[in-house]
Scaffold this motif. Structure first.
Motif, PDB file in Angstrom:
ATOM      1  N   GLN A 687     -48.059  38.506 -40.360  1.00  0.00           N
ATOM      2  CA  GLN A 687     -46.798  37.788 -40.121  1.00  0.00           C
ATOM      3  C   GLN A 687     -46.038  38.366 -38.927  1.00  0.00           C
ATOM      4  OE1 GLN A 687     -44.731  37.871 -43.979  1.00  0.00           O
ATOM      5  NE2 GLN A 687     -44.708  35.628 -43.882  1.00  0.00           N
ATOM      6  N   SER A 688     -46.018  39.675 -38.862  1.00  0.00           N
ATOM      7  CA  SER A 688     -45.323  40.338 -37.758  1.00  0.00           C
ATOM      8  C   SER A 688     -45.958  39.997 -36.424  1.00  0.00           C
ATOM      9  CB  SER A 688     -45.345  41.856 -37.979  1.00  0.00           C
ATOM     10  OG  SER A 688     -44.751  42.533 -36.892  1.00  0.00           O
ATOM     11  N   LEU A 689     -47.290  40.012 -36.402  1.00  0.00           N
ATOM     12  CA  LEU A 689     -48.000  39.666 -35.164  1.00  0.00           C
ATOM     13  C   LEU A 689     -47.717  38.213 -34.792  1.00  0.00           C
ATOM     14  CD1 LEU A 689     -51.578  40.632 -34.144  1.00  0.00           C
ATOM     15  CD2 LEU A 689     -50.893  38.239 -34.032  1.00  0.00           C
ATOM     16  N   GLU A 690     -47.747  37.328 -35.761  1.00  0.00           N
ATOM     17  CA  GLU A 690     -47.506  35.909 -35.492  1.00  0.00           C
ATOM     18  C   GLU A 690     -46.113  35.702 -34.902  1.00  0.00           C
ATOM     19  OE1 GLU A 690     -48.027  31.748 -37.932  1.00  0.00           O
ATOM     20  OE2 GLU A 690     -46.791  33.310 -38.836  1.00  0.00           O
ATOM     21  N   SER A 691     -45.118  36.366 -35.488  1.00  0.00           N
ATOM     22  CA  SER A 691     -43.748  36.222 -35.018  1.00  0.00           C
ATOM     23  C   SER A 691     -43.601  36.704 -33.575  1.00  0.00           C
ATOM     24  CB  SER A 691     -42.810  37.013 -35.938  1.00  0.00           C
ATOM     25  OG  SER A 691     -41.493  36.962 -35.467  1.00  0.00           O
ATOM     26  N   THR A 692     -44.203  37.873 -33.257  1.00  0.00           N
ATOM     27  CA  THR A 692     -44.117  38.417 -31.902  1.00  0.00           C
ATOM     28  C   THR A 692     -44.892  37.574 -30.908  1.00  0.00           C
ATOM     29  OG1 THR A 692     -43.897  40.639 -32.826  1.00  0.00           O
ATOM     30  CG2 THR A 692     -44.502  40.475 -30.505  1.00  0.00           C
ATOM     31  N   ALA A 693     -46.106  37.162 -31.294  1.00  0.00           N
ATOM     32  CA  ALA A 693     -46.978  36.411 -30.392  1.00  0.00           C
ATOM     33  C   ALA A 693     -46.380  35.060 -30.022  1.00  0.00           C
ATOM     34  CB  ALA A 693     -48.351  36.223 -31.023  1.00  0.00           C
ATOM     35  N   LYS A 694     -45.714  34.416 -30.951  1.00  0.00           N
ATOM     36  CA  LYS A 694     -45.127  33.101 -30.661  1.00  0.00           C
ATOM     37  C   LYS A 694     -43.987  33.211 -29.641  1.00  0.00           C
ATOM     38  CE  LYS A 694     -46.276  30.522 -34.835  1.00  0.00           C
ATOM     39  NZ  LYS A 694     -45.770  29.848 -36.067  1.00  0.00           N
ATOM     40  N   GLY A 695     -43.393  34.415 -29.518  1.00  0.00           N
ATOM     41  CA  GLY A 695     -42.355  34.596 -28.518  1.00  0.00           C
ATOM     42  C   GLY A 695     -42.907  34.968 -27.154  1.00  0.00           C
ATOM     43  N   GLU A 705     -54.554  34.667 -31.909  1.00  0.00           N
ATOM     44  CA  GLU A 705     -54.382  36.110 -32.087  1.00  0.00           C
ATOM     45  C   GLU A 705     -54.326  36.477 -33.571  1.00  0.00           C
ATOM     46  OE1 GLU A 705     -54.629  38.289 -29.758  1.00  0.00           O
ATOM     47  OE2 GLU A 705     -54.846  36.730 -28.238  1.00  0.00           O
ATOM     48  N   VAL A 706     -53.661  35.656 -34.357  1.00  0.00           N
ATOM     49  CA  VAL A 706     -53.598  35.903 -35.800  1.00  0.00           C
ATOM     50  C   VAL A 706     -54.997  35.811 -36.410  1.00  0.00           C
ATOM     51  CG1 VAL A 706     -52.675  35.114 -38.013  1.00  0.00           C
ATOM     52  CG2 VAL A 706     -51.218  35.108 -35.986  1.00  0.00           C
ATOM     53  N   SER A 707     -55.772  34.811 -35.970  1.00  0.00           N
ATOM     54  CA  SER A 707     -57.139  34.660 -36.467  1.00  0.00           C
ATOM     55  C   SER A 707     -57.974  35.892 -36.139  1.00  0.00           C
ATOM     56  CB  SER A 707     -57.797  33.414 -35.856  1.00  0.00           C
ATOM     57  OG  SER A 707     -57.192  32.253 -36.341  1.00  0.00           O
ATOM     58  N   LYS A 708     -57.798  36.412 -34.900  1.00  0.00           N
ATOM     59  CA  LYS A 708     -58.558  37.597 -34.500  1.00  0.00           C
ATOM     60  C   LYS A 708     -58.191  38.792 -35.372  1.00  0.00           C
ATOM     61  CE  LYS A 708     -59.240  36.281 -29.654  1.00  0.00           C
ATOM     62  NZ  LYS A 708     -58.893  36.600 -28.242  1.00  0.00           N
ATOM     63  N   LEU A 709     -56.914  38.920 -35.699  1.00  0.00           N
ATOM     64  CA  LEU A 709     -56.484  40.017 -36.560  1.00  0.00           C
ATOM     65  C   LEU A 709     -57.104  39.896 -37.948  1.00  0.00           C
ATOM     66  CD1 LEU A 709     -54.653  42.483 -37.042  1.00  0.00           C
ATOM     67  CD2 LEU A 709     -52.860  40.887 -37.769  1.00  0.00           C
ATOM     68  N   ILE A 710     -57.088  38.675 -38.496  1.00  0.00           N
ATOM     69  CA  ILE A 710     -57.656  38.456 -39.840  1.00  0.00           C
ATOM     70  C   ILE A 710     -59.147  38.787 -39.859  1.00  0.00           C
ATOM     71  CG2 ILE A 710     -58.166  36.692 -41.586  1.00  0.00           C
ATOM     72  CD1 ILE A 710     -55.526  35.351 -40.835  1.00  0.00           C
ATOM     73  N   GLU A 711     -59.841  38.457 -38.779  1.00  0.00           N
ATOM     74  CA  GLU A 711     -61.279  38.726 -38.710  1.00  0.00           C
ATOM     75  C   GLU A 711     -61.591  40.224 -38.718  1.00  0.00           C
ATOM     76  OE1 GLU A 711     -63.998  36.736 -38.803  1.00  0.00           O
ATOM     77  OE2 GLU A 711     -62.555  35.203 -39.403  1.00  0.00           O
ATOM     78  N   LYS A 712     -60.584  41.069 -38.455  1.00  0.00           N
ATOM     79  CA  LYS A 712     -60.821  42.509 -38.365  1.00  0.00           C
ATOM     80  C   LYS A 712     -60.442  43.249 -39.646  1.00  0.00           C
ATOM     81  CE  LYS A 712     -60.278  42.521 -33.349  1.00  0.00           C
ATOM     82  NZ  LYS A 712     -61.726  42.663 -33.112  1.00  0.00           N
ATOM     83  N   VAL A 713     -60.213  42.515 -40.745  1.00  0.00           N
ATOM     84  CA  VAL A 713     -59.783  43.180 -41.975  1.00  0.00           C
ATOM     85  C   VAL A 713     -60.888  44.000 -42.633  1.00  0.00           C
ATOM     86  CG1 VAL A 713     -57.988  41.494 -42.509  1.00  0.00           C
ATOM     87  CG2 VAL A 713     -60.305  41.137 -43.390  1.00  0.00           C
ATOM     88  N   ASP A 714     -62.137  43.876 -42.150  1.00  0.00           N
ATOM     89  CA  ASP A 714     -63.193  44.676 -42.756  1.00  0.00           C
ATOM     90  C   ASP A 714     -63.179  46.125 -42.274  1.00  0.00           C
ATOM     91  OD1 ASP A 714     -63.891  43.984 -40.218  1.00  0.00           O
ATOM     92  OD2 ASP A 714     -65.938  43.342 -40.699  1.00  0.00           O
ATOM     93  N   ASP A 715     -62.308  46.433 -41.279  1.00  0.00           N
ATOM     94  CA  ASP A 715     -62.213  47.793 -40.758  1.00  0.00           C
ATOM     95  C   ASP A 715     -60.741  48.141 -40.546  1.00  0.00           C
ATOM     96  OD1 ASP A 715     -62.097  49.610 -38.037  1.00  0.00           O
ATOM     97  OD2 ASP A 715     -63.768  50.167 -39.360  1.00  0.00           O
ATOM     98  N   ALA A 716     -60.264  49.174 -41.207  1.00  0.00           N
ATOM     99  CA  ALA A 716     -58.841  49.525 -41.167  1.00  0.00           C
ATOM    100  C   ALA A 716     -58.378  49.917 -39.779  1.00  0.00           C
ATOM    101  CB  ALA A 716     -58.560  50.661 -42.149  1.00  0.00           C
ATOM    102  N   TYR A 722     -55.386  46.337 -33.563  1.00  0.00           N
ATOM    103  CA  TYR A 722     -55.061  44.989 -33.092  1.00  0.00           C
ATOM    104  C   TYR A 722     -53.663  44.576 -33.543  1.00  0.00           C
ATOM    105  CZ  TYR A 722     -56.454  40.629 -30.945  1.00  0.00           C
ATOM    106  OH  TYR A 722     -56.545  39.578 -30.080  1.00  0.00           O
ATOM    107  N   ALA A 723     -53.204  45.153 -34.662  1.00  0.00           N
ATOM    108  CA  ALA A 723     -51.883  44.805 -35.176  1.00  0.00           C
ATOM    109  C   ALA A 723     -50.759  45.338 -34.304  1.00  0.00           C
ATOM    110  CB  ALA A 723     -51.714  45.330 -36.592  1.00  0.00           C
ATOM    111  N   THR A 724     -51.067  46.230 -33.347  1.00  0.00           N
ATOM    112  CA  THR A 724     -50.010  46.742 -32.448  1.00  0.00           C
ATOM    113  C   THR A 724     -49.385  45.632 -31.629  1.00  0.00           C
ATOM    114  OG1 THR A 724     -51.680  47.238 -30.748  1.00  0.00           O
ATOM    115  CG2 THR A 724     -51.059  49.028 -32.255  1.00  0.00           C
ATOM    116  N   LEU A 725     -50.074  44.503 -31.494  1.00  0.00           N
ATOM    117  CA  LEU A 725     -49.483  43.364 -30.783  1.00  0.00           C
ATOM    118  C   LEU A 725     -48.205  42.902 -31.473  1.00  0.00           C
ATOM    119  CD1 LEU A 725     -49.768  41.329 -28.458  1.00  0.00           C
ATOM    120  CD2 LEU A 725     -51.110  39.879 -29.995  1.00  0.00           C
TER     121      LEU A 725
END
Length: 828
Positions: A687-695, A705-716, A722-725
């Protein structure tokens, strides 16, 4: 001291029967109100006694003081209250149930309806019940209960009456037999008139009304075609018609006139060949019989001659169906109608309005589906309808069949010995009772068995076995029929408490609201069809369709309070797990799903989702519908997610298992809990990434970008990097998970996970007083390490299952991302 439901039943039964003084009854009701565990008001409603319900309601509002207790004493089957015998308990034994499903349902529902009759009219109430017995309480009355006599009264006044007992809402044949014919197609090809035992005049009237309705609808079909012919003739007189239209309409007129002539000829010829000829033969038999009777009156006849004439008289009498006066009147009417069966019936109705009055009124209840059940396109079957209608109207009480033997007896009846094998006229094929092979008459019909033609093991061929008149009659009166389109659902209470008392009322309400059939604890759901006639239950699978249909029509509280079973021929009832029904209902409501899409296509995607739920894979079921739907209500679905968690946790306990067990269900429960906790943890960062990215970029790029983040949930580590965005300065990775209604369940599970990880003081309030969890990237890392070292996810296969379900869960939180792609594997 608590008052049990059975104590409440006994006390309310006694008060309803007037076995206690008014003041004592008032005190008892006040005491019952003080004990909500007794469910007094709910129980009182099952007696159909408004006065008691009203007094209980008044006692509740006024909070009357109770000067008596609900203590009961039982001694030698007698129930004693304050030193006074108020009634007795009695065990009634059930007959063995048939093995064939439709016959079994008929017997079960007959017993259930009889018990309801006893409770509402005589206040005899059931205390305990099993497959073999019923234990009842009988209040003190002036006359002792004679159950054989009461059974006969029930059959005559309710089960085989036209309208039943309307005051006590006990349905008759109009509400059972006719409603069934209007709702369920028993045979696509149709059948002939029914050969069933006739027990009462009202039963005869209902059947006669059915045949009258068939005649009525065939006449209307003929009249409609004639109107079409006249309309086409008028259109052809129009000089402005083009040659093409004129030719088309002329051809249509020719076809309709040919069909009209063919149909009129068919019905008239069969009517004259069968009905008229039968009347003439019977008229001749009456005349011959009159001559024989005159000869027998001659006292000078030799004994041999007398015996010969007596045999001739018996033979002729056996052929007679109608009285001579009736025959002569009908032959005269046939002449007036010029052999036309429709004119004949109309003329007779005008001349004998009193005879037709009742069946005309009943016939209004039969719709087109009911009359189409009889194959009236065949001239011989149509004529049988005419003959049977008159035969039933002319029946005398002496011609009625004996009423079936009671299904509940005060003494246990041992089954009779019989010869081995299953192909015999010496016993009933349904219940096994002994038959006289010389007089065995009734054979299995579609109304009795799902498949009336049986290939018996000891028979050389296929045929219709013989059954007793009781099984034949009770099957006729049962509204529950097994067909390819019927889904039979059995309900019972999940807590054996107040909800058990609501089953009948709720099923009856549902059956009247929808086009479904009900009897007792059973409900038959007619399968949905496409406009092309394809059955949804066949394509989705009966179990999958039953889950979807039950979930769609019952509210959540009913799915929670009741146990649901799918009843299928030849198998034990199949449990429809409450947790599956609850989650499927949530999915169907959230994504606006139905078994048939716009009346055209079977919803195969819904079927797939139901199958995933049967495996307790709710995230996969959710994702499957999310990617094919354009509508979503997260708030409702979040409540269902939590309900599912509570139900699966409870189901583990009911199985005598523990949440730490390695059995399948506890493992699924732990997976669901852990995925929910991780969803809340990672959803905050998404959610945080989505809010920042839309701005910072276009909406499409932000979604990517949100999709890319979700795809990386298999590795912390990859996920956190990627969540630093989500942080514009990219100096830290942190997010807030707010406690909103649409994420209530994952919020609570994430909070619980933080407590397990010994991460304190993360729940805070913002300036507006809203609760949230403060989360950091290190929390994600610690959570992943926690799960990676647990026994559940130590294996690579189990870890992949965890992260795969997490990925699906996150995507369902962003449904707009799911709908743009067919599967997660297509994402980059």
């Amino acid at each position: 001291m608590n008052i049990s439901a059975n104590q409440a039943r006994i006390l309310i039964s006694t008060i309803a029967a007037g076995a206690l003084p008014a003041e004592t009854a008032k005190e008892i009701l006040a005491e019952l109100v003080k004990h909500p565990e007794s469910n007094a008001i709910t129980i009182a409603k099952t007696f159909g006694c408004p006065k008691i319900i009203r007094n209980l309601t008044i006692a509740t509002k006024d909070k009357l003081a109770a000067n008596s207790s609900g203590n009961l004493e039982e001694k030698n089957n007698q129930i004693i209250y304050q030193g006074q015998i108020i009634g007795r308990t009695q065990i009634l034994y059930k007959s063995p149930l048939p093995g064939e499903l439709q016959a079994k349902l008929a017997i079960e529902t007959a017993i259930d309806r009889f018990l309801e009759y006893l409770q509402k009219l005589l206040y005899i109430v059931v205390l305990d019940e099993s497959d073999r017995h019923v234990r009842v309480f009988i209040p003190v009355t002036k006359e002792p209960a004679n159950f054989s006599k009461l059974w006969k009264q029930f059959l005559e006044e309710v089960a085989f009456s036209a309208y039943g007992n309307t005051i006590h809402k006990l349905p008759g044949l109009v509400q059972t037999f006719i409603v069934m014919l209007n709702a369920v197609t028993l045979s696509g090809r149709g059948f002939s008139t029914l050969d069933v035992p006739i027990l009462t005049q009202e039963q005869a009237n209902v059947l006669a009304a059915w045949y009258y309705a068939v005649i009525r609808d065939v006449r209307k079909r003929q009249e409609k075609r004639q109107q079409d012919i006249e309309a086409l003739k008028r259109q052809l007189e129009n000089p402005e018609l083009t040659d093409k239209d004129r030719k088309s309409k002329a051809k249509e007129l020719q076809d309709k006139e040919a069909m009209q002539e063919k149909e009129a000829k068919k019905y008239t010829e069969y009517f004259q060949k069968a009905f008229t000829k039968s009347l003439e033969e019977q008229n001749a038999a009456w005349q011959e019989l009159s001559v024989i009777q005159e000869e027998l009156a001659n006292s000078g006849l030799a004994k041999t001659e007398q015996r010969k004439l007596q045999k001739q008289q018996d033979k002729l009498s056996s052929k007679l169906v109608f009285l001579q006066e009736f025959i002569q009147q009908k032959l005269k009417l046939i002449q007036e109608a010029e052999g036309d069966p429709f004119k004949f019936v109309q003329l007779d109705e005008k001349q004998n309005p009193d005879i037709f009055k009742q069946i005309v009124a009943i016939a209004k209840n039969f719709d087109k589906r009911a009359t189409d059940q009889i194959n009236s396109t065949r001239g011989d079957i149509f004529t049988q309808c005419v003959t049977e209608m008159y035969r039933l109207l002319e029946l005398k009480p002496t011609q009625f069949e004996p009423t079936p033997e009671p299904l509940l007896t005060e003494k246990f009846v041992m089954p009779e010995m019989r010869s081995p094998g299953d192909d015999s006229k010496e016993f009933c094929y349904s219940c096994g009772v002994a038959l006289d092979p010389k007089t065995a008459r009734w054979q299995v019909l579609r109304f009795m068995f799902e498949r009336p033609s049986q290939r018996r093991q000891s028979s050389s061929g296929e045929g219709r076995p013989h059954i007793c008149s009781s099984c034949s009659a009770l099957a006729f009166a049962s509204p529950l029929k097994v067909t390819e389109e019927s889904i039979i659902i059995q309900l019972d209470s999940a807590n054996k408490d107040a909800s058990e008392l609501k089953i009948k009322d709720y099923i009856r309400m549902l059956a009247s609201k929808e086009i479904h059939l009900s009897a007792g604890k059973y409900l038959i759901l007619a399968s949905d069809r496409t406009s092309g006639g394809e059955l949804a239950s066949q394509k989705l699978g009966k179990i999958q369709y039953a889950i979807a249909k039950v979930a769609s029509i019952f509210p959540l509280e009913v799915l929670t309070d009741f146990n649901f079973y799918l009843v299928i021929q030849g198998t034990q009832p199949i449990t429809l797990a409450s947790r599956h029904l609850i989650f499927v209902k949530g999915l169907m409501d959230c994504y606006k799903q139905s078994t048939v899409i716009s009346g055209k296509d079977i919803n195969i995607t819904l079927g797939d989702a139901v199958r995933y739920m049967q495996q307790d894979l709710p995230f996969l079921a959710d994702y499957t519908l999310a990617k094919s739907s354009n509508f979503c209500t997260d708030l409702h679905l979040e409540k269902v997610r939590e309900m599912y968690w509570k139900k699966i946790h409870k189901d583990v306990e009911l199985k005598g298992d523990s949440m730490d067990s390695d059995n399948q269900l506890p493992k699924r429960a732990r997976l669901y809990r852990d995925v929910a906790a991780l969803t809340g943890l990672t959803y905050a960062f998404a959610q945080s990434l989505e809010s920042t990215a839309k701005g910072l970029m276009k909406a499409e790029d932000a979604e990517r970008e949100v999709s890319k983040l979700i795809e990386k949930v298999d590795d912390a580590i990859s996920f956190s990097y990627y969540a630093t965005l989500g942080d514009q300065k990219k100096t830290s990775v942190q997010a807030r998970l707010y406690h909103y209604p649409d994420c209530d369940f994952i919020y609570s599970q994430t909070r619980e996970l933080l407590n397990q990880l010994a991460i304190p003081d993360r729940e805070k309030k913002d300036d507006q007083g809203k609760l949230y969890l403060q989360l950091y990237a290190d929390d994600v890392t610690r959570a992943y390490q926690h799960f990676a070292t647990s026994k559940d996810y130590a294996q690579e296969k189990d870890w992949k299952e965890l992260t795969y379900n997490l990925k699906l869960s996150l995507y369902t939180r962003f449904p707009e991302l799911v709908r743009k792609l067919k599967s997660t594997s297509e994402k980059n």
